[in-house]
Design a protein around this motif. Structure first.
Motif, PDB file in Angstrom:
ATOM      1  N   LEU A 224      -1.006  35.587  13.687  1.00  0.00           N
ATOM      2  CA  LEU A 224      -0.621  34.605  12.681  1.00  0.00           C
ATOM      3  C   LEU A 224      -1.843  33.950  12.054  1.00  0.00           C
ATOM      4  CD1 LEU A 224       1.644  32.912  11.321  1.00  0.00           C
ATOM      5  CD2 LEU A 224       1.457  31.337  13.257  1.00  0.00           C
ATOM      6  N   CYS A 225      -2.809  33.589  12.872  1.00  0.00           N
ATOM      7  CA  CYS A 225      -4.038  32.984  12.341  1.00  0.00           C
ATOM      8  C   CYS A 225      -4.816  33.983  11.482  1.00  0.00           C
ATOM      9  CB  CYS A 225      -4.899  32.474  13.492  1.00  0.00           C
ATOM     10  SG  CYS A 225      -4.174  31.117  14.434  1.00  0.00           S
ATOM     11  N   ALA A 226      -4.880  35.233  11.918  1.00  0.00           N
ATOM     12  CA  ALA A 226      -5.588  36.247  11.138  1.00  0.00           C
ATOM     13  C   ALA A 226      -4.898  36.485   9.796  1.00  0.00           C
ATOM     14  CB  ALA A 226      -5.677  37.551  11.928  1.00  0.00           C
ATOM     15  N   GLU A 227      -3.566  36.538   9.795  1.00  0.00           N
ATOM     16  CA  GLU A 227      -2.831  36.746   8.550  1.00  0.00           C
ATOM     17  C   GLU A 227      -2.952  35.535   7.633  1.00  0.00           C
ATOM     18  OE1 GLU A 227      -0.586  38.680   5.723  1.00  0.00           O
ATOM     19  OE2 GLU A 227      -1.511  39.453   7.559  1.00  0.00           O
ATOM     20  N   ALA A 228      -3.048  34.335   8.198  1.00  0.00           N
ATOM     21  CA  ALA A 228      -3.238  33.137   7.373  1.00  0.00           C
ATOM     22  C   ALA A 228      -4.589  33.169   6.674  1.00  0.00           C
ATOM     23  CB  ALA A 228      -3.106  31.888   8.246  1.00  0.00           C
ATOM     24  N   VAL A 229      -5.605  33.653   7.366  1.00  0.00           N
ATOM     25  CA  VAL A 229      -6.932  33.784   6.739  1.00  0.00           C
ATOM     26  C   VAL A 229      -6.879  34.782   5.582  1.00  0.00           C
ATOM     27  CG1 VAL A 229      -9.309  34.513   7.116  1.00  0.00           C
ATOM     28  CG2 VAL A 229      -8.151  33.097   8.823  1.00  0.00           C
ATOM     29  N   MET A 230      -6.212  35.912   5.808  1.00  0.00           N
ATOM     30  CA  MET A 230      -6.098  36.903   4.739  1.00  0.00           C
ATOM     31  C   MET A 230      -5.279  36.361   3.567  1.00  0.00           C
ATOM     32  SD  MET A 230      -7.973  39.258   5.712  1.00  0.00           S
ATOM     33  CE  MET A 230      -7.631  40.234   4.250  1.00  0.00           C
ATOM     34  N   SER A 231      -4.277  35.565   3.846  1.00  0.00           N
ATOM     35  CA  SER A 231      -3.514  34.938   2.768  1.00  0.00           C
ATOM     36  C   SER A 231      -4.379  33.975   1.967  1.00  0.00           C
ATOM     37  CB  SER A 231      -2.304  34.205   3.348  1.00  0.00           C
ATOM     38  OG  SER A 231      -1.587  33.527   2.350  1.00  0.00           O
ATOM     39  N   CYS A 232      -5.264  33.277   2.653  1.00  0.00           N
ATOM     40  CA  CYS A 232      -6.206  32.390   1.961  1.00  0.00           C
ATOM     41  C   CYS A 232      -7.157  33.188   1.072  1.00  0.00           C
ATOM     42  CB  CYS A 232      -6.975  31.557   2.982  1.00  0.00           C
ATOM     43  SG  CYS A 232      -8.231  30.471   2.287  1.00  0.00           S
ATOM     44  N   VAL A 233      -7.620  34.320   1.570  1.00  0.00           N
ATOM     45  CA  VAL A 233      -8.511  35.170   0.761  1.00  0.00           C
ATOM     46  C   VAL A 233      -7.775  35.708  -0.460  1.00  0.00           C
ATOM     47  CG1 VAL A 233      -9.853  37.311   0.779  1.00  0.00           C
ATOM     48  CG2 VAL A 233      -9.940  35.778   2.750  1.00  0.00           C
ATOM     49  N   ARG A 234      -6.531  36.149  -0.278  1.00  0.00           N
ATOM     50  CA  ARG A 234      -5.760  36.651  -1.416  1.00  0.00           C
ATOM     51  C   ARG A 234      -5.509  35.570  -2.447  1.00  0.00           C
ATOM     52  NH1 ARG A 234      -2.914  39.521   2.798  1.00  0.00           N
ATOM     53  NH2 ARG A 234      -1.393  37.815   2.913  1.00  0.00           N
ATOM     54  N   ARG A 235      -5.355  34.334  -1.980  1.00  0.00           N
ATOM     55  CA  ARG A 235      -5.085  33.237  -2.906  1.00  0.00           C
ATOM     56  C   ARG A 235      -6.316  32.861  -3.723  1.00  0.00           C
ATOM     57  NH1 ARG A 235      -5.375  27.855  -1.704  1.00  0.00           N
ATOM     58  NH2 ARG A 235      -5.503  28.348   0.528  1.00  0.00           N
ATOM     59  N   HIS A 236      -7.495  32.911  -3.125  1.00  0.00           N
ATOM     60  CA  HIS A 236      -8.716  32.522  -3.823  1.00  0.00           C
ATOM     61  C   HIS A 236      -9.349  33.684  -4.590  1.00  0.00           C
ATOM     62  CE1 HIS A 236      -8.456  29.026  -1.071  1.00  0.00           C
ATOM     63  NE2 HIS A 236      -9.202  28.409  -1.979  1.00  0.00           N
ATOM     64  N   GLU A 257      -4.859  26.665   4.373  1.00  0.00           N
ATOM     65  CA  GLU A 257      -3.971  25.528   4.217  1.00  0.00           C
ATOM     66  C   GLU A 257      -2.585  25.841   4.762  1.00  0.00           C
ATOM     67  OE1 GLU A 257      -4.031  24.482   0.120  1.00  0.00           O
ATOM     68  OE2 GLU A 257      -6.144  23.854   0.120  1.00  0.00           O
ATOM     69  N   LYS A 258      -1.707  24.869   4.627  1.00  0.00           N
ATOM     70  CA  LYS A 258      -0.363  25.006   5.173  1.00  0.00           C
ATOM     71  C   LYS A 258       0.399  26.160   4.540  1.00  0.00           C
ATOM     72  CE  LYS A 258       3.979  22.452   5.708  1.00  0.00           C
ATOM     73  NZ  LYS A 258       4.669  21.158   5.504  1.00  0.00           N
ATOM     74  N   GLN A 259       0.261  26.326   3.239  1.00  0.00           N
ATOM     75  CA  GLN A 259       0.983  27.396   2.558  1.00  0.00           C
ATOM     76  C   GLN A 259       0.557  28.775   3.052  1.00  0.00           C
ATOM     77  OE1 GLN A 259      -0.011  27.582  -1.627  1.00  0.00           O
ATOM     78  NE2 GLN A 259      -1.988  26.578  -1.270  1.00  0.00           N
ATOM     79  N   ASP A 260      -0.697  28.919   3.486  1.00  0.00           N
ATOM     80  CA  ASP A 260      -1.161  30.207   4.013  1.00  0.00           C
ATOM     81  C   ASP A 260      -0.478  30.536   5.334  1.00  0.00           C
ATOM     82  OD1 ASP A 260      -2.992  30.509   1.863  1.00  0.00           O
ATOM     83  OD2 ASP A 260      -4.386  29.162   2.883  1.00  0.00           O
ATOM     84  N   PHE A 261      -0.327  29.540   6.200  1.00  0.00           N
ATOM     85  CA  PHE A 261       0.362  29.781   7.472  1.00  0.00           C
ATOM     86  C   PHE A 261       1.845  30.075   7.249  1.00  0.00           C
ATOM     87  CE2 PHE A 261      -3.370  27.640   9.231  1.00  0.00           C
ATOM     88  CZ  PHE A 261      -3.591  28.385  10.381  1.00  0.00           C
ATOM     89  N   ILE A 262       2.450  29.417   6.244  1.00  0.00           N
ATOM     90  CA  ILE A 262       3.868  29.676   5.971  1.00  0.00           C
ATOM     91  C   ILE A 262       4.064  31.101   5.474  1.00  0.00           C
ATOM     92  CG2 ILE A 262       5.796  29.027   4.485  1.00  0.00           C
ATOM     93  CD1 ILE A 262       4.807  26.165   4.603  1.00  0.00           C
ATOM     94  N   LYS A 263       3.204  31.564   4.587  1.00  0.00           N
ATOM     95  CA  LYS A 263       3.299  32.946   4.112  1.00  0.00           C
ATOM     96  C   LYS A 263       3.026  33.940   5.231  1.00  0.00           C
ATOM     97  CE  LYS A 263       2.090  32.035  -0.725  1.00  0.00           C
ATOM     98  NZ  LYS A 263       1.126  32.302  -1.809  1.00  0.00           N
ATOM     99  N   ALA A 264       2.065  33.607   6.096  1.00  0.00           N
ATOM    100  CA  ALA A 264       1.759  34.495   7.216  1.00  0.00           C
ATOM    101  C   ALA A 264       2.927  34.587   8.178  1.00  0.00           C
ATOM    102  CB  ALA A 264       0.506  34.000   7.944  1.00  0.00           C
ATOM    103  N   GLN A 265       3.615  33.479   8.394  1.00  0.00           N
ATOM    104  CA  GLN A 265       4.755  33.493   9.309  1.00  0.00           C
ATOM    105  C   GLN A 265       5.908  34.315   8.757  1.00  0.00           C
ATOM    106  OE1 GLN A 265       5.950  29.558  10.418  1.00  0.00           O
ATOM    107  NE2 GLN A 265       7.173  30.239  12.158  1.00  0.00           N
TER     108      GLN A 265
END
Length: 643
Positions: A224-236, A257-265
């Motif tokens: 989940l943490c790894a996917e949140a980081v990748m979501s942050c990279v995709r967003r920026h 941020e919070k939205q990255d963890f929500i998308k990762a989940q």
């Protein structure tokens, strides 16, 4: 190396690490203590539990700790398949080489990962090769002297697949269960995962995220943490997916941020949910006013019938205060099926630190060709291996008449054979009144020990608070609802501990959540609503409660807004705002009076219809809602007449 992790890099397994140190490291490093008191140091330790719960991680960290200790301890790691060979006799030679190497480099720890593949249970249908390997392993472990300074550790996901001869003192002296992490453990795991980030998430958000990841194992949280980081990279930097050359990334600009963890989940399916989904969920904010008193009553009863170490997330040394001679058990019954759909999942959410084993229709008939009584025996046996644990049987009548007499006798015999030394909570629900329950099931529960709780239809005060939510967005009540919603989620994460320490104060807070909007409107002179069962508290206590609600709301990681928030284009909100105070009061009175004796399912259906009417209303919303209430009233009357 950064890939090497010691015990400080593991979260949520402090108890397991302590046991591993006592059984593995201490005998090798402080052997003089054992020799002075003529104690036989342990020879083996078996790790078992669901996949991804940290068995191999603890063994890897143990290898690092062995190298960091003052006295160097060798560590030999082998997969179960590494010692297998297609040639006859070569697998046994591989095992002998491992133990010979351990003798030459002692003190030594031998770790067999996936040991069930190396030493499966010997049966008459098994080939000679595996039986010979198991016999060789047994002989090698028996050949270890008491002071040989060699300890064998095994890890497996399938405890019953291991040969029973290995599971005795002198070989594997102790079996250590690795359960799915509870709320506190998940919070520790997430803190460990993000501790090296330059811009860490807030501690309050970590607590909120831990409450939203029920059923996640340690590997799931890491993913989940790894996917949140990748979501942050995709967003920026979305252009890196289309750019053919390497794009320069500014690491300082990346903040998860919070939205990255929500998308990762949303993109991660927990490992425990891929095989079977355990019905664990907190009581929804919409249903909380309707079932809050019943949930509190059930939790209070559980505090009385369960040992203290079962209700807390960590075992305590407190003596068992339960006077019953049976293991703790509870039956929720009644014509209202909210106990199966809402209350029982909420109880499992409060008791998530206990390993939950579900015995329902799906579990009984999941495997084709397997007898129902065999599945029942296996479920109860697995629950007894993971004590303290919880055996959940939802809607027991759904399969009671489907199975044969043998399966019913096996089930009742197993349940009657559990005494209070077995710390296993037996929780069951049944959709019928007490006079229809089969005698065999009634004999399992004692009504004098509060082991049977009847779920009655909601009371008028509860129905009033329930339907009041439809009109709460009038006159700026949305903030209170969001605060209550966040409070509900937080209270159900820490439910057992809070109920155990402060039951009376918590009860007052729960009642005040419903009373707060009514009290405020009564003070302003804008409504005539009366809640006869709800008493307002003193002003000083109200201020303290509001402060506590603020802290609870902050724990969820959401922002508290003091301004009224009205989303644009909300037709339902526009329809509600066109109603006067007198019309709202009239509709609430009708809703409460018309639904006398209704079940939760009927109330939910009416609630959804009222929301749909308000959302699609193009005329007078008062007339539309009144017509909807009258139609439901007439339909219910006709059904009662038919019955």
């Amino acid at each position: 190396m950064m890939s090497q992790k010691n015990f400080s890099c593991i979260g949520g397994l402090e108890k397991h690490i302590k046991i591993v140190k006592e059984m593995v490291l201490f005998p090798l490093m402080y052997g003089c203590v054992y020799s002075k008191f003529h104690l036989r140091p342990p020879k083996g330790l078996l790790f078992y539990g669901p996949p991804g719960t940290g068995k191999t991680l603890v063994a890897s960290a143990l290898a690092v700790e062995c190298n960091n200790s003052d006295r160097k301890v060798s560590f030999i790691s082998r997969k179960g398949s590494d010692c297998l060979s297609k040639y006859v006799g070569e697998s046994e030679q591989q095992l002998q080489k491992v133990f010979t190497l351990a003798q030459q480099s002692k003190p030594c720890i031998i770790f067999f990962d996936e040991v069930d593949g190396l030493a499966p249970a010997r049966t008459s249908r098994q080939d000679f090769v595996h039986a010979s390997i198991v016999s060789t392993l047994l002989a090698l472990m028996d050949g270890l002297d008491s002071n040989s300074e060699i300890i064998v550790i095994g890890a497996t996901n399938r405890l019953d697949a291991i040969d029973p001869a290995l599971r005795r003192p002198g070989r594997f002296d102790r079996e250590l269960y690795f359960p799915l992490p509870c709320y506190t453990a998940r919070k520790d795991i997430l803190s460990v995962q993000v501790k090296n980030w330059k811009q860490k998430p807030a501690v309050k958000f970590i607590a909120y995220l831990a409450s939203k990841t029920v059923g996640y194992c340690g590997s799931d949280l890491q993913a989940l943490c790894a996917e949140a980081v990748m979501s942050c990279v995709r967003r920026h930097y979305p252009q890196i997916y289309t750019c053919k050359t390497k794009h320069q990334i500014n690491e300082r600009a990346l903040k998860v941020e919070k939205q990255d963890f929500i998308k990762a989940q949303e993109s991660i399916v927990p490992a425990s949910h891929r095989l079977s989904v355990v019905p664990i969920k907190c009581l929804s904010p919409k249903m909380y006013p309707l079932l809050q008193d019943t949930l509190y009553t059930i939790l209070t009863v559980l505090q009385e019938i369960c040992p203290p170490e079962m209700m807390a997330s960590e075992n305590s040394d407190t003596e068992i205060r339960s006077s019953t001679m049976k293991c703790p058990r509870l039956l929720l019954h009644g014509d209202d099926d909210c106990h199966t759909r809402h209350l029982a999942p909420a109880l499992l959410h409060n008791l998530e630190h206990l390993p939950c084993h579900v015995l329902d229709v799906t579990a009984l008939f999941e495997e084709t060709g397997r007898a129902a009584e065999e599945t029942i025996i296996q479920k109860v046996k697995t629950a007894r291996h993971t004590l303290p644990s919880l055996l959940y049987v939802p809607d027991i009548l759904a399969w009671w008449d489907l199975v044969g007499e043998a399966a019913r006798v096996v089930f009742t015999s197993l349940m009657k054979g559990l005494d209070r030394s077995v710390h296993m909570l037996f929780l069951s629900t049944i959709h019928c009144s007490a006079d229809i329950i089969p005698v065999e099931i009634l004999e399992l529960f004692d009504v004098h020990q509060n082991e049977m709780i009847e779920i009655s239809p909601p009371k008028p005060v509860e129905r009033l608070a329930y339907f009041q939510q439809i009109f709460t967005k009038v006159h700026g009540k949305s903030d209170n609802i969001s605060t209550r919603s966040s409070y509900v989620n937080f209270i159900q994460v820490l439910g057992p501990t809070r109920f155990k320490t402060e039951p009376k104060r918590l009860k007052e807070q729960e009642v005040e959540i419903i009373a707060a909007p009514v009290t405020r409107r009564r003070a302003e002179g804008k409504t005539r609503m009366k809640l006869s069962a709800v008493q307002t508290t003193s002003s000083g206590h109200t201020a303290n409660t509001r402060n506590s609600l603020k802290r609870v709301h902050s724990t969820s990681g959401e922002r508290i807004s003091s301004k009224r928030h009205r989303p644009s284009g909300d037709s339902r909100l526009t329809s509600i705002e066109s109603l006067t105070e007198a019309q709202v009061q009239d509709l609430l009175d009708r809703a409460v009076n018309y639904t006398d004796g209704w079940t939760c399912h009927q109330l939910e259906t009416l609630y959804a219809s009222l929301e749909r009417v308000l959302g699609n209303s193009h005329g007078d919303p008062f007339i539309s809602v009144a017509d909807c209430l009258e139609r439901f009233r007439q339909n219910q009357r006709s059904r009662n007449n038919d019955n």
